[in-house]
Write an enzyme that holds these catalytic residues in place. Structure first.
Site, mmCIF file in Angstrom:
data_model
loop_
_atom_site.group_PDB
_atom_site.id
_atom_site.type_symbol
_atom_site.label_atom_id
_atom_site.label_comp_id
_atom_site.label_asym_id
_atom_site.label_seq_id
_atom_site.Cartn_x
_atom_site.Cartn_y
_atom_site.Cartn_z
ATOM 1 N N GLY A 12 0.814 -1.211 0.000
ATOM 2 C CA GLY A 12 0.000 0.000 0.000
ATOM 3 C C GLY A 12 0.845 1.258 0.000
ATOM 4 N N ARG A 36 -0.363 -9.873 -0.193
ATOM 5 C CA ARG A 36 -1.252 -10.646 -1.071
ATOM 6 C C ARG A 36 -0.541 -10.955 -2.388
ATOM 7 N NH1 ARG A 36 -6.717 -10.336 0.527
ATOM 8 N NH2 ARG A 36 -7.144 -8.758 2.130
ATOM 9 N N ARG A 37 0.295 -10.003 -2.816
ATOM 10 C CA ARG A 37 1.073 -10.184 -4.046
ATOM 11 C C ARG A 37 2.510 -9.755 -3.759
ATOM 12 N NH1 ARG A 37 -1.786 -5.487 -4.414
ATOM 13 N NH2 ARG A 37 -0.643 -3.608 -5.054
ATOM 14 N N LEU A 78 -2.561 -1.848 6.979
ATOM 15 C CA LEU A 78 -3.698 -2.335 6.201
ATOM 16 C C LEU A 78 -4.804 -1.282 6.167
ATOM 17 C CD1 LEU A 78 -4.015 -5.982 7.572
ATOM 18 C CD2 LEU A 78 -3.267 -5.324 5.270
ATOM 19 N N GLY A 79 -5.444 -1.162 5.025
ATOM 20 C CA GLY A 79 -6.549 -0.220 4.923
ATOM 21 C C GLY A 79 -7.156 -0.247 3.537
ATOM 22 N N TYR A 130 -16.695 5.040 8.878
ATOM 23 C CA TYR A 130 -15.246 4.898 8.696
ATOM 24 C C TYR A 130 -14.507 5.194 10.000
ATOM 25 C CZ TYR A 130 -10.568 5.778 6.741
ATOM 26 O OH TYR A 130 -9.220 5.750 6.480
ATOM 27 N N LYS A 134 -12.364 2.617 12.700
ATOM 28 C CA LYS A 134 -10.991 2.932 13.108
ATOM 29 C C LYS A 134 -10.895 3.043 14.632
ATOM 30 C CE LYS A 134 -9.113 3.313 8.985
ATOM 31 N NZ LYS A 134 -8.068 2.373 8.519
ATOM 32 N N ARG A 165 -7.963 7.714 -7.286
ATOM 33 C CA ARG A 165 -9.143 8.051 -6.500
ATOM 34 C C ARG A 165 -9.428 9.519 -6.764
ATOM 35 N NH1 ARG A 165 -7.490 5.359 -0.636
ATOM 36 N NH2 ARG A 165 -7.242 3.202 -1.362
#
Length: 227
Positions: A12, A36-37, A78-79, A130, A134, A165
């Site tokens: 990330g 994950r990758r 992570l997010g 959100y 958190k 985004r």
């Protein structure tokens, strides 16, 4: 013996900056990236210290050895977003369930430090979904009673994302424009670069302070400047 760092979320925005800084930090002997990758390593200085562990985080206990956690510094970056996750339920899984599973493994394995990036406004009592999630992850982490726990709450995070985004890009441009005007009490609302957050995470973990600490955006920048 150097320190082992364990990083969740190393692909990330903040996590990728964190991996690079940890590999270049002489205090760390090994950096375990839970991914994950696979992370491309051609450009990484110190890549010989990097161990990549593939996981989808749903079966983390089977993918990660508890022995790797002994005296480790564990970093969680992570997010996701609700749009990317697809639902509030999936968002909670990435931003609450997975970090807590990692924290439980870290605690049982004897990790010295757990440091996580949450968000400005995090509160389990918030009316905003959100911020509430958190806040819930922060509350749950405190209950685990880590020897050292750092909860970093950055404002708008700047950096080059892999995905576009649009709303966040526009917000980033606007925030950059008014940032010089944000002084005094408004300083904590200034946008902050992912690399600055990564440096703040490392400085927090190496500070030698015990107990649980909330670090706001302006304080993250101050910590990073000490590096």
């Amino acid at each position: 013996m150097g320190i082992t760092a364990v990083v969740a979320g190393g692909t990330g925005l903040v996590g990728s900056e964190l991996i690079q800084l940890l590999l270049q930090d002489e205090a760390y002997e090994k950096v375990i990236a839970l991914v994950r990758r696979n992370i491309p390593t051609d450009h990484l200085v110190g890549k010989e210290k990097l161990l990549q562990v593939k996981t989808d985080f749903s079966h983390l206990e089977g993918d990660l050895s508890t022995s790797d956690m002994e005296h480790a510094h564990v970093y969680c970056t992570l997010g996701t977003t609700i749009k990317k996750a697809g639902s509030q339920e999936q968002f909670r899984k990435v931003d609450l369930t997975f970090p807590l599973q990692l924290a439980q493994i870290a605690k049982s394995g004897g990790a010295d430090v757990f440091a996580i990036v949450t968000a400005m406004g995090a509160s389990s009592k918030s009316s905003i979904f959100y911020n509430r999630v958190k806040g819930e992850v922060e509350d749950s982490l405190r209950e685990l009673n880590f020897p050292v726990l750092y909860l970093l709450r950055p404002s708008l995070i700047l950096g080059d994302r892999n995905e576009v985004r649009v709303g966040e890009r526009l917000g980033s441009l606007a925030a950059r424009a008014i940032a010089p005007l944000m002084i005094g009490g408004l300083r904590t609302y200034r946008p902050i670069h992912a690399k600055t957050i990564a440096a703040g995470l490392i400085q927090s973990a190496k500070s030698g302070k015990t107990g649980a600490h909330i670090v706001l955006s302006g304080q993250i920048a101050e910590l990073a400047a000490e590096k």
